[in-house]
Design an enzyme around this catalytic site. Sequence first.
Site, PDB file in Angstrom:
ATOM      1  N   GLU A   1       1.596   5.727   7.714  1.00 42.10           N
ATOM      2  CA  GLU A   1       2.997   5.903   7.295  1.00 42.10           C
ATOM      3  C   GLU A   1       3.636   7.062   8.037  1.00 42.10           C
ATOM      4  O   GLU A   1       4.804   6.994   8.427  1.00 42.10           O
ATOM      5  CB  GLU A   1       3.104   6.098   5.785  1.00 42.10           C
ATOM      6  CG  GLU A   1       2.444   5.015   4.923  1.00 42.10           C
ATOM      7  CD  GLU A   1       2.824   3.588   5.271  1.00 42.10           C
ATOM      8  OE1 GLU A   1       3.932   3.373   5.811  1.00 42.10           O
ATOM      9  OE2 GLU A   1       2.003   2.678   5.023  1.00 42.10           O
TER      10      GLU A   1
ATOM     11  N   GLY B   1       0.831  -1.199   0.000  1.00 39.01           N
ATOM     12  CA  GLY B   1       0.000   0.000   0.000  1.00 39.01           C
ATOM     13  C   GLY B   1       0.865   1.248   0.000  1.00 39.01           C
ATOM     14  O   GLY B   1       0.678   2.145  -0.815  1.00 39.01           O
TER      15      GLY B   1
HETATM   16 ZN   LIG Z   1       3.315  -0.026   8.486  1.00 36.65          ZN
END
Ligand SMILES: [Zn+2]
Length: 853
Positions: A294, A257
Amino acid sequence: MKDAAPQTIYLKDYTPFGFIVDSVALTFRLHPTATRVLSTIRFRPNPDATDNRFFLHGEQLTLISAKINGTDVTTRTVEGGIEADVPNAPFTWEAEVEINPQANTALEGLYMSNGMYCTQCEAEGFRKITYYPDRPDVMSTFDLRIEADGDNTPVMLSNGNGAESGAGFANWTDPWPKPAYLFALVAGDLIAHEDSFTTMSGKPVKLAIWVRPGDEHKCAFGMEALKKSMTWDEEVYGREYDLDEFNIVAVDDFNMGAMENKGLNIFNSSCVLASPETATDGNFERIEAIIAHEYFHNWTGNRITCRDWFQLCLKEGLTVFRDAQFTADMRSEPVKRIDDVIALRARQFPEDQGPLSHPVRPESFQEINNFYTATVYEKGAEVIGMLKTLVGDEAYAKALDLYFDRHDGQACTIEDWIQVFEDSTGRDLSQFKLWYSQSGTPEVTVREEYEGDTFTLHLSQKSAPTPGQDQKAPQVIPVAVGLLNDNGDEVLPTQVLELTETEQSFTFPGHATRPIPSILRGFSAPVTLTHDIDNDRRAFLLAHDTDAFNRWEAGRDLARDSLLKAIQQGEAPSAAYLDGLKALLRDDSLDPAYRALMLGQPSQSELAATLHKMGETPDPAAIHAASEALREAKAQSFAELLPALYAANQVEGPYRPDAGPAGQRSLANAALSLLTRLDGGETAAKQFDAADNMTLQLSALGALLDAAKGEDALSAFYDQWQNDRLVIDKWFSMQIMQAKPENVATTAQAFTQHADFDWKNPNRFRAVMGVLAMHHAGFHFEDGAGYTLLADWLIKLDPVNPQTTARMCSAFQTWKRYDETRQGKIRTELERIAGQDGLSRDTTEMVTRILNA
Ligand SMILES: [Zn+2]
């Protein structure tokens, strides 16, 4: 070339690297087929190490030259890298290697995506860039110079802060020591969507999301999400950003992702790019969560990293937990919790209850890429949630402060993490630690007793054997419980029972009438619950439970019971369920998003798992028929309600992706999908034509396809979006999702011939093959065509992209649930994959584990 027999790596064999790296300086001379990487690395002997062999990882590299302290050195090629004789004193290693980014289709290391240079180094990709101790416990500062000829790479980015740059070159310096897996480089023709952020101590930070020209209009939402994440991490965890700039890049070809590289996050374009016209509400929410995830890694993962890859859950479990808290704060806490539990049961439970079961902290692996799993991530996050529940919010906050203080700049283990909680709370957590080492989903059984005025809950726990673990010790299971009276009033607010023994009883004195318990509130532990209650009780909880999660769960239990009775005895859908649900749908005081979730029902795969657990052989066709019949019964039973529900949840004004309007759209669309069964698609067709956003357009398309009235809409949709890769992914997926079981394999097969089936692009491959595997009745259709088609394509993809191939093998992990004929067909396919010459280490490990079930 065939890989050597895969080697198994064990946690217990960990030893520190023999050298400390004081600094790394790299020069990249970029070229699509012949990039040169020059490295200058300062090493010194590690006083804590016993093994002082100088070994550097390296794969698929051409070594041009190597020097130690300026003198040419002879290196020895060994398995996975090179060795050399080095002084027993600080020294400088210099090497020049050549690599071929264009030929790198595995998308690990330095590769090209649409003419752009890009890296992915986690877990072990840096060794495909240069010779280096490519392990997370080796941390160093990095200085970088990127050079490129020509006009194709006007933008050149790396970690840290931008330094001097000019025509054909750019320098970057990252002052924070980091492991090589956090290294990143991007170069190409990119455009920035820029913004700025001022941290809590007043430091300005330059922010940018970099995209290919033409995608600039899809960045605004991601940027807002980034700023919200930065603020939230300051407010909730006291964590401030530590560089002068923060860059995000969108890349079309990406296995995962997104990746949290220090100061330069790289995103699969599907996880960052969004505009109202091209992205659904679900996409927006996911993008917000992944950007947060993130970003949060900057502290939980980057500043404090993992000692070795067995500790992956240290950064992932904690960061998933943090991003879930963030989403709950930004949107709705109960809705987020329900979404997460649906996902956990869909992805983690089958893994934990099948041949791929492994502890949250695995003890061995052959290919670490195979352990980026739902167990490490999602169950890892559940473990953090349980810890917080057990110690309390305040103690959790104190422990986290200590964790950041004590371990900043270090590469840590689960032991370090647990120690922080023991030191800050004084609690013995040795039994709790079993959550990290024991695999499998514990089963908790509840029995009630009422005598005199004392109500008693008898709880017991057991855990079925899992690969490599026959015997399990009892775990600490926090069971959140509340008590209600007959009127539905709460007579005991939620409290947490700590189940630590195999069997344990908890008494609640002073109840003149028998209370009604609500058990495992908020899904307080990742377990299965067996509680022998009847449907009257479930209907009561559906109507009255004061815990939003358990109220939803009661509806779910009713739906499951109704479906099982339909499958096993041909019974008609349960009136108790339909009536209870109807009352709830009418209750406008309830959040529309919550009511939309209430309209859902257990997935067909979940039903197959339940039947298997009951000792029966699930029949995918019967499960599909029962699921469809229940949906049909909802449509009929709610016939009067649906048009009103649909109308009441139309959102006025310009599109906004926030929780409020998104929740209304989710309820309207859930109503639409049932309404389409009554009006033959009239409302859906109108919605499709009028839609000014992807959420409305795509759900209308889905409803029309479900009603077999989607042909015109399909071609209109394709004509409108043929130049948008992310939307065409949806176009492929939706057709497979809505296909009748008997047509699923042929539909997917036909797509493999489609001009837009760019199978080397992981998103496109998953949009077709991943969705094929998720269509329960279609994938398991009796002719076995789905199995063969998937196996054909996994065999084709493996030499090109082993990581994505291996991950998709998990489609077969539940094979032992099914009848002998299906098992035979699946075994044939698994053996066919396993027998391929030159099969990757990744895929070999997965197929072997699944076959050994
Ligand atoms: Zn991660």
